[in-house]
Motif scaffolding. Structure first.
Motif, PDB file in Angstrom:
ATOM      1  N   VAL A 143       1.012  -1.053  -0.070  1.00 24.42           N
ATOM      2  CA  VAL A 143      -0.105  -0.104  -0.139  1.00 24.42           C
ATOM      3  C   VAL A 143       0.972   1.073   0.137  1.00 24.42           C
ATOM      4  O   VAL A 143       0.490   2.312  -0.866  1.00 24.42           O
ATOM      5  N   MET A 144       1.705   1.182   0.710  1.00 28.89           N
ATOM      6  CA  MET A 144       2.740   2.263   0.750  1.00 28.89           C
ATOM      7  C   MET A 144       3.489   2.574  -0.399  1.00 28.89           C
ATOM      8  O   MET A 144       3.551   3.693  -0.969  1.00 28.89           O
ATOM      9  N   ALA A 145       3.892   1.340  -1.098  1.00 29.10           N
ATOM     10  CA  ALA A 145       4.506   1.552  -2.351  1.00 29.10           C
ATOM     11  C   ALA A 145       3.777   2.209  -3.407  1.00 29.10           C
ATOM     12  O   ALA A 145       3.905   2.991  -4.277  1.00 29.10           O
ATOM     13  N   TRP A 146       2.335   1.820  -3.189  1.00 31.01           N
ATOM     14  CA  TRP A 146       1.379   2.412  -4.163  1.00 31.01           C
ATOM     15  C   TRP A 146       1.285   3.908  -3.977  1.00 31.01           C
ATOM     16  O   TRP A 146       1.234   4.650  -4.942  1.00 31.01           O
ATOM     17  N   LEU A 147       1.113   4.340  -2.675  1.00 30.27           N
ATOM     18  CA  LEU A 147       0.969   5.484  -2.509  1.00 30.27           C
ATOM     19  C   LEU A 147       2.252   6.621  -2.851  1.00 30.27           C
ATOM     20  O   LEU A 147       2.161   7.671  -3.288  1.00 30.27           O
ATOM     21  N   ALA A 148       3.520   5.906  -2.791  1.00 28.95           N
ATOM     22  CA  ALA A 148       4.711   6.355  -3.190  1.00 28.95           C
ATOM     23  C   ALA A 148       4.652   6.690  -4.661  1.00 28.95           C
ATOM     24  O   ALA A 148       5.087   7.741  -5.139  1.00 28.95           O
ATOM     25  N   ARG A 149       3.839   5.635  -5.523  1.00 23.03           N
ATOM     26  CA  ARG A 149       4.025   6.172  -6.896  1.00 23.03           C
ATOM     27  C   ARG A 149       3.154   7.119  -7.348  1.00 23.03           C
ATOM     28  O   ARG A 149       3.434   7.884  -8.234  1.00 23.03           O
TER      29      ARG A 149
END
Lengths: 220, 232
Positions: free
Chosen positions: A202-208
């Motif tokens: 989820v964090m990686a998605w937000l970072a993207r």
């Protein structure tokens, strides 16, 4: 031994409490890393060699040694010199200082990316050194490194299980004590893995999303 | 510090070096296989490699290690602790390495591919003789960074009672009661090992660069000795 769904389901609330602690450590640690990293980056550009060089040595030293040993150092040594922090605060400081050495590199890349003409323009306008930094250089350097900085939130979050070694009750610690209480290790360790993975994705998605918002500028 | 304690530290150092070297070697295999698989023409192969890289980049290495050591035996598989450590570290670092491999291969200029095609190379020859050797040069510096990350990650195994340098350091701390010196000594030890690995990777980097006829980046020593270039 088969996977016991009942036992797994019962352990979810306590594991989630642990994950909340992991998030707290990440947020606290990240704030430290953001501020301290900028301080390191600025000190490494100091005009005084006796400021620049020791800071460079300390940053390289912290960056090339294990976070775990640094956590032990803080946890066991700070109290002996009269500084008492809670385990969570000690962990956040450890994470923050360790990752500050990474964020300082990101800031450095951002500062180097500001065109030389901006420095010259600031000089031509007779801006003071402080004003050059705060009004000209940093406002241009920082936004372009936001995506790279965002990626270190995820990296830091994935290092929070190490806080189990200094008695912080984050997800992995909870799984360990659940295992010790019930003699079932499969369920809590599998669940805590799924929780970490989900939250990291989820964090990686937000970072993207952040990356797209700020444009794709790669920091070295 | 007595000779017995020093002996403990040397044993620990050996375990740490083993974990780093074997973990690095196995991780390199995972990285190349997964990196190539992500560029495969076959959709299932690509998907499998995608799941591996995203999965192990999202899982904390320590959680994987605990799972191997404590959860897996409950399913009837028990690994030697040292092997569990090597495997957990290799799976983790391999997932990051796969991204490096993929990026480096995609960064090889398209004209190189076209030239190889014009020479009637097969797909496999094109990769083996033209693309991969050039990509390899670009992979070395990021691999050097990953090696240091791996070295740092080996300390995690001490939490599952594998007697590495950090684990033995804690024994020394318990025996001598000298907390600050022990942990500072440990940190210094890791920094020295990291410096040695960095030096080694610099050497590999220079070899790799010259092997494809490129001028290697000047090293730290060269830069210091060399006459300062005239500022523009």
């Amino acid at each position: 031994m088969n996977f016991d769904w009942r036992a797994a389901w019962d352990s979810v609330p306590r594991l989630l409490d642990g994950m909340l602690v992991a998030l707290q450590a990440t947020v606290l640690g990240y704030l430290i890393a953001l501020v301290l990293g900028l301080v390191f980056a600025l000190l490494r550009r100091s005009q005084q060699p006796w400021v620049r060089m020791p800071v460079a040595v300390v940053v390289e030293f912290i960056r090339s040694t294990p976070l775990l040993v640094q956590l032990f150092f803080l946890f066991f040594v700070l109290p002996t010199i009269g500084i008492e922090f809670s385990p969570l605060a000690t962990g956040a400081i450890g994470l923050g200082v360790h990752y500050a050495t990474y964020t300082s590199e990101v800031y450095r890349a951002g500062i180097d990316g500001v065109p030389p003409g901006q420095w010259e323009a600031a000089t031509a306008l007779n801006l003071s050194r402080r004003r050059t930094w705060t009004a000209v250089i940093l406002p241009q350097a920082v936004p372009r490194v936001v995506p790279a900085l965002a990626n270190y939130v995820i990296a830091m979050f994935k290092d929070t299980p190490q806080l189990t070694a200094i008695t912080v009750l984050e997800g992995l610690s909870v799984a360990r004590s659940l295992g010790a209480e019930t003699f079932r290790y499969l369920e809590p360790f599998t669940l805590v893995g799924i929780m970490y993975l989900t939250m990291a994705l989820v964090m990686a998605w937000l970072a993207r999303i952040v990356e797209r918002r700020f444009g794709r500028v790669r920091a070295v | 510090m007595s000779a017995g304690l020093l002996r403990h530290l040397l044993d620990g150092l050996l375990v740490t070096l083993q974990l780093t070297i074997f973990g690095g070697a196995l991780g390199l295999v995972f990285a190349v296989v997964a990196g190539l698989a992500r560029l495969s023409r076959s959709r299932p192969v690509r998907a499998l490699a995608f799941v591996y890289t995203e999965g192990f980049r999202g899982l904390p290495a320590l959680v994987v290690l605990f799972w191997f050591v404590f959860a897996l035996p409950r399913l009837g598989f028990q690994m030697l602790p040292l092997f569990a450590g090597v495997l957990a570290l290799a799976l983790n670092i391999g997932a990051y390495g796969a991204e490096v491999v993929r990026g480096a291969i995609r960064a090889v200029p398209n004209s190189q591919l076209e030239a190889a095609t014009a020479l009637n190379f097969t797909r496999w020859q094109r990769m083996r003789l033209v693309v991969f050797p050039q990509a390899l040069v670009a992979m070395v510096p990021p691999f050097g960074n990953l090696l240091i990350e791996l070295l740092k990650a080996t300390a995690l195994v001490s939490i599952v009672y594998i007697p590495d340098l950090t684990f033995q350091g804690q024994l020394v701390r318990a025996a001598t009661g000298n907390t600050a010196m022990t942990f500072f000594g440990l940190l210094l030890g890791y920094a020295v090992i990291a410096l040695a690995f960095t030096g080694f990777m610099r050497w590999v980097e220079r070899r790799a660069a010259t092997s494809v006829g490129r001028q290697p980046e000047p090293g730290l020593v060269t830069r210091m000795i060399r006459r300062r270039e005239v500022a523009a």
